[in-house]
Design a protein around this motif. Structure first.
Motif, PDB file in Angstrom:
ATOM      1  N   TRP A   1       0.857  -1.191   0.000  1.00  0.00           N
ATOM      2  CA  TRP A   1       0.000   0.000   0.000  1.00  0.00           C
ATOM      3  C   TRP A   1       0.887   1.233   0.000  1.00  0.00           C
ATOM      4  CZ3 TRP A   1       0.399  -3.253   4.321  1.00  0.00           C
ATOM      5  CH2 TRP A   1       0.977  -2.698   5.459  1.00  0.00           C
ATOM      6  N   ARG A   2       0.305   2.381  -0.139  1.00  0.00           N
ATOM      7  CA  ARG A   2       1.027   3.648  -0.170  1.00  0.00           C
ATOM      8  C   ARG A   2       0.909   4.334   1.189  1.00  0.00           C
ATOM      9  NH1 ARG A   2       4.114   5.283  -4.530  1.00  0.00           N
ATOM     10  NH2 ARG A   2       3.348   7.426  -4.349  1.00  0.00           N
ATOM     11  N   GLU A   3       1.968   4.984   1.621  1.00  0.00           N
ATOM     12  CA  GLU A   3       1.939   5.770   2.851  1.00  0.00           C
ATOM     13  C   GLU A   3       1.947   7.252   2.491  1.00  0.00           C
ATOM     14  OE1 GLU A   3       1.362   5.103   5.816  1.00  0.00           O
ATOM     15  OE2 GLU A   3       1.775   2.954   6.094  1.00  0.00           O
ATOM     16  N   ASP A   4       0.983   7.997   2.985  1.00  0.00           N
ATOM     17  CA  ASP A   4       0.899   9.441   2.772  1.00  0.00           C
ATOM     18  C   ASP A   4       1.907  10.117   3.705  1.00  0.00           C
ATOM     19  OD1 ASP A   4       0.241  12.141   2.692  1.00  0.00           O
ATOM     20  OD2 ASP A   4      -1.913  11.792   2.628  1.00  0.00           O
ATOM     21  N   SER A   5       2.837  10.868   3.134  1.00  0.00           N
ATOM     22  CA  SER A   5       3.885  11.487   3.952  1.00  0.00           C
ATOM     23  C   SER A   5       3.321  12.478   4.968  1.00  0.00           C
ATOM     24  CB  SER A   5       4.905  12.197   3.040  1.00  0.00           C
ATOM     25  OG  SER A   5       4.273  13.205   2.262  1.00  0.00           O
ATOM     26  N   THR A   6       2.151  13.050   4.682  1.00  0.00           N
ATOM     27  CA  THR A   6       1.570  14.008   5.643  1.00  0.00           C
ATOM     28  C   THR A   6       1.098  13.309   6.909  1.00  0.00           C
ATOM     29  OG1 THR A   6      -0.642  13.844   4.646  1.00  0.00           O
ATOM     30  CG2 THR A   6       0.833  15.549   3.794  1.00  0.00           C
ATOM     31  N   ASN A   7       0.940  11.979   6.864  1.00  0.00           N
ATOM     32  CA  ASN A   7       0.529  11.253   8.070  1.00  0.00           C
ATOM     33  C   ASN A   7       1.585  11.327   9.161  1.00  0.00           C
ATOM     34  OD1 ASN A   7      -1.923  10.492   6.973  1.00  0.00           O
ATOM     35  ND2 ASN A   7      -1.171   8.510   6.232  1.00  0.00           N
ATOM     36  N   ALA A   8       2.825  11.669   8.794  1.00  0.00           N
ATOM     37  CA  ALA A   8       3.900  11.781   9.774  1.00  0.00           C
ATOM     38  C   ALA A   8       4.149  13.220  10.210  1.00  0.00           C
ATOM     39  CB  ALA A   8       5.185  11.187   9.188  1.00  0.00           C
ATOM     40  N   ASP A   9       3.352  14.162   9.713  1.00  0.00           N
ATOM     41  CA  ASP A   9       3.551  15.580  10.016  1.00  0.00           C
ATOM     42  C   ASP A   9       2.734  15.958  11.252  1.00  0.00           C
ATOM     43  OD1 ASP A   9       3.918  18.282  10.107  1.00  0.00           O
ATOM     44  OD2 ASP A   9       3.017  18.714   8.143  1.00  0.00           O
ATOM     45  N   THR A  10       3.386  16.014  12.410  1.00  0.00           N
ATOM     46  CA  THR A  10       2.663  16.292  13.657  1.00  0.00           C
ATOM     47  C   THR A  10       2.233  17.748  13.777  1.00  0.00           C
ATOM     48  OG1 THR A  10       4.788  16.587  14.788  1.00  0.00           O
ATOM     49  CG2 THR A  10       3.744  14.413  14.933  1.00  0.00           C
ATOM     50  N   ALA A  11       2.552  18.565  12.799  1.00  0.00           N
ATOM     51  CA  ALA A  11       1.978  19.920  12.779  1.00  0.00           C
ATOM     52  C   ALA A  11       0.491  19.856  12.465  1.00  0.00           C
ATOM     53  CB  ALA A  11       2.696  20.777  11.742  1.00  0.00           C
ATOM     54  N   LEU A  12       0.059  18.748  11.841  1.00  0.00           N
ATOM     55  CA  LEU A  12      -1.353  18.526  11.565  1.00  0.00           C
ATOM     56  C   LEU A  12      -1.994  17.864  12.785  1.00  0.00           C
ATOM     57  CD1 LEU A  12      -1.033  17.186   7.908  1.00  0.00           C
ATOM     58  CD2 LEU A  12      -1.609  19.514   8.645  1.00  0.00           C
ATOM     59  N   THR A  13      -3.136  18.366  13.216  1.00  0.00           N
ATOM     60  CA  THR A  13      -3.746  17.915  14.469  1.00  0.00           C
ATOM     61  C   THR A  13      -4.001  16.421  14.485  1.00  0.00           C
ATOM     62  OG1 THR A  13      -4.795  20.075  14.780  1.00  0.00           O
ATOM     63  CG2 THR A  13      -5.713  18.224  16.009  1.00  0.00           C
ATOM     64  N   ARG A  14      -4.569  15.882  13.411  1.00  0.00           N
ATOM     65  CA  ARG A  14      -4.899  14.458  13.421  1.00  0.00           C
ATOM     66  C   ARG A  14      -3.638  13.602  13.504  1.00  0.00           C
ATOM     67  NH1 ARG A  14      -9.417  11.416  12.489  1.00  0.00           N
ATOM     68  NH2 ARG A  14     -10.652  13.249  11.918  1.00  0.00           N
ATOM     69  N   ALA A  15      -2.588  13.982  12.777  1.00  0.00           N
ATOM     70  CA  ALA A  15      -1.338  13.225  12.848  1.00  0.00           C
ATOM     71  C   ALA A  15      -0.724  13.316  14.238  1.00  0.00           C
ATOM     72  CB  ALA A  15      -0.359  13.743  11.794  1.00  0.00           C
ATOM     73  N   TRP A  16      -0.817  14.482  14.870  1.00  0.00           N
ATOM     74  CA  TRP A  16      -0.294  14.651  16.234  1.00  0.00           C
ATOM     75  C   TRP A  16      -1.041  13.750  17.209  1.00  0.00           C
ATOM     76  CZ3 TRP A  16      -3.051  17.276  20.300  1.00  0.00           C
ATOM     77  CH2 TRP A  16      -2.305  17.451  21.478  1.00  0.00           C
ATOM     78  N   LEU A  17      -2.360  13.688  17.088  1.00  0.00           N
ATOM     79  CA  LEU A  17      -3.138  12.797  17.958  1.00  0.00           C
ATOM     80  C   LEU A  17      -2.746  11.342  17.720  1.00  0.00           C
ATOM     81  CD1 LEU A  17      -6.696  14.416  17.645  1.00  0.00           C
ATOM     82  CD2 LEU A  17      -5.259  14.361  19.695  1.00  0.00           C
ATOM     83  N   ARG A  18      -2.575  10.970  16.458  1.00  0.00           N
ATOM     84  CA  ARG A  18      -2.292   9.574  16.115  1.00  0.00           C
ATOM     85  C   ARG A  18      -0.908   9.146  16.593  1.00  0.00           C
ATOM     86  NH1 ARG A  18      -2.852   9.343  10.217  1.00  0.00           N
ATOM     87  NH2 ARG A  18      -5.074   9.379  10.767  1.00  0.00           N
TER      88      ARG A  18
END
Length: 529
Positions: free
Chosen positions: A171-188
């Protein structure tokens, strides 16, 4: 794992569905499991163009669909630019555009169901994010929303990844999923792992909370939807009022914060006045038991009748007084009792003479004692309630609870009168409405009073409301609220339930006079006791 997924997706066997596939593990697992379950998916991929490599994701998903032998539809938009032009935040813009694409794809293909791959982790993140933002409603991702369904909300992300590894599917990994500046990524990546270190079942607990909140929301929203235009808002549970307010504000296109919603609901429940400025500078007020929003217009007009030449049409002035049947009163007190919002009171049209205010243009109008007779003004409903008040006064004169009723035929003529006779007959069911309904049925030669109006000085009790419904009365107009036995909101709004007939209801008609008569009679009863 395959058995669990196919069980969740069994309802889609042999059905055509549109599947939103981003290329991530969740959506790829949904696609593979749907094929295993015997569904007929159409892959839809939306390119948000928020990353330089987003086009590679689109190409990868299209190639996957080709290898699996399923149809593919691609679409995309410059989400960042759209968000900037329309004033949306980036996440909101992405969601709106993505769902618009998915539903449009389904419509074009003649398919009625869209599936997305939201999982239990997405649910937990959403609940936590909404809780921390202080949003008005604590709920998660809905399992169904219009034609969109989310069958994997109870499935853990780890289980889907294990399923794909067992298949040998990448599968593909979205690089923004690792950006903790984004609220959802920070929570995750930071918050939920910390919570799980102390509470291993945190994700399940948050997901379960979302489900219970959705169940509670459905019940409370149903109660709020049952609030009709005649239902008194004062005394309603704040939880119900919050849902009612949110629906009213949504219809008006107004945003609201959770604290503001609670403040407005609290003021409504307590009968208090509250003025707030909503997001984007929009005003909202609660006053006199009603919600006043931008664009709300006062319910009054100029007089539509001829009046004596010494009467002047104007608006209120300091010191205005009006002579009513119970004595002379300050106009400001009369307007306050009529629950006219304070900001509107200087605009109320009135007719005044040297003897004082003669007419006030509320709905219904307020007349000074003897003033109406000088104008020739005629209103069947007013005269019907006047007949009911006469009956109520007659009841009070013989120590009965002062309630009177009148039935008006479709032309506005009074065809039935009644007053309370409970003490006189030794029968607590001898209510004014029943007597008036019987007289009207006899006068008209039919038990069915369709098109007729029942005017009564006190909000009907369940027994009398039931009789009016059985008689198929077209309209019920009452004066004073009945906080002990009212069936139209005083205790419970029975018309919130479904009946074979649903009359129009108008409450508070000449309420001050009707309530004043009751208050005076009960004071006399207590004095004699």
């Amino acid at each position: 794992m395959l058995d669990a997924l196919t069980a969740a997706l069994r309802p889609y066997r042999a059905r055509q569905v549109v599947v939103g596939v981003s290329g991530g593990a969740d959506s790829v697992a949904l696609l593979r499991a749907l094929l295993a379950a015997g569904a007929e998916p159409l892959v839809a991929h939306f390119d948000h163009r928020l990353r330089p490599d987003s086009a590679e994701d689109a190409a990868w998903v299209e190639a996957l669909a080709g290898r699996l032998g399923v149809p593919y539809v691609g679409g995309g938009a410059d989400v960042g630019r759209v968000a900037q032009v329309r004033g949306w935040n980036l996440e909101d813009a992405a969601r709106r555009l993505r769902y618009s694409f998915l539903t449009r794809t389904a419509k074009d293909a003649g398919i009625d169901t869209v599936l997305t791959a939201h999982t239990r982790r997405d649910q937990a993140e959403t609940v936590l994010m909404r809780l921390l933002r202080g949003e008005a409603v604590l709920s998660g991702i809905a399992p169904r929303w219009g034609g969109v369904e989310r069958p994997l909300l109870g499935v853990a992300r780890e289980e889907l990844e294990a399923y794909l590894r067992a298949l040998g599917q990448d599968w593909r990994e979205d690089s923004t999923n690792a950006d903790t500046a984004l609220t959802r990524a920070w929570l995750r990546l930071e918050v939920l792992p910390l919570l799980r270190s102390r509470f291993p079942a945190a994700e399940e607990a948050l997901s379960g909370l979302a489900g219970r909140a959705a169940e509670d929301e459905a019940v409370l929203s149903g109660l709020a939807a049952a609030i009709g235009p005649h239902t008194p808002l004062v005394g309603q549970p704040p939880a119900v009022l919050r849902r009612w307010l949110r629906a009213e504000l949504d219809r008006a296109g107004l945003a609201v914060r959770a604290g503001q919603l609670s403040a407005l609901a609290g003021a409504l429940a307590a009968g208090e006045t509250r003025h707030l400025t909503l997001p984007h500078g929009q005003p909202a007020s609660v006053t006199g038991g009603r919600l006043v929003l931008p664009g709300t217009r006062p319910d009054w007009a100029a007089p539509d009748f001829a009046f004596p030449p010494d009467w002047q049409l104007r608006t209120p002035q300091p010191g205005d007084r009006i002579r009513l049947s119970g004595g002379t009163r300050r106009l400001s007190d009369v307007l306050a009792e009529a629950r006219v919002p304070r900001a509107w009171r200087p605009q109320v049209p009135l007719l005044a003479s040297a003897q004082g205010v003669q007419w006030v243009g509320l709905t219904p109008p307020v007349w000074a004692a003897g003033a109406r007779e000088r104008t020739g003004w005629h209103d069947p409903l007013w005269e019907g309630m006047e007949a009911a008040l006469t009956q109520a006064r007659a009841a009070a004169a013989v120590q009965e609870v002062p309630v009177g009723a009148a039935v008006l035929d479709p032309a506005g003529a009074v065809v039935g009168l009644g007053r309370n006779r409970s003490r006189e007959r030794g029968d607590m069911t001898r209510h004014a409405e029943l007597e008036a309904l019987r007289q009207a049925a006899s006068a008209l030669g039919t038990p069915y009073l369709s098109g007729c109006t029942l005017a009564v000085t006190l909000e009907p009790c369940p027994m009398c409301l039931g009789a009016a419904l059985e008689a198929r009365v077209g309209r019920i107009v009452y004066g004073a609220a009945n906080p002990r036995a009212g069936a139209l909101g005083g205790v419970h709004d029975l018309l919130g339930h479904r009946w074979g007939v649903r009359p129009q209801v108008q409450g508070g008609y000449r309420a001050g006079e009707c309530a004043g008569l009751l208050k005076k009679a009960f004071a006399e009863f207590r004095r004699q006791d």
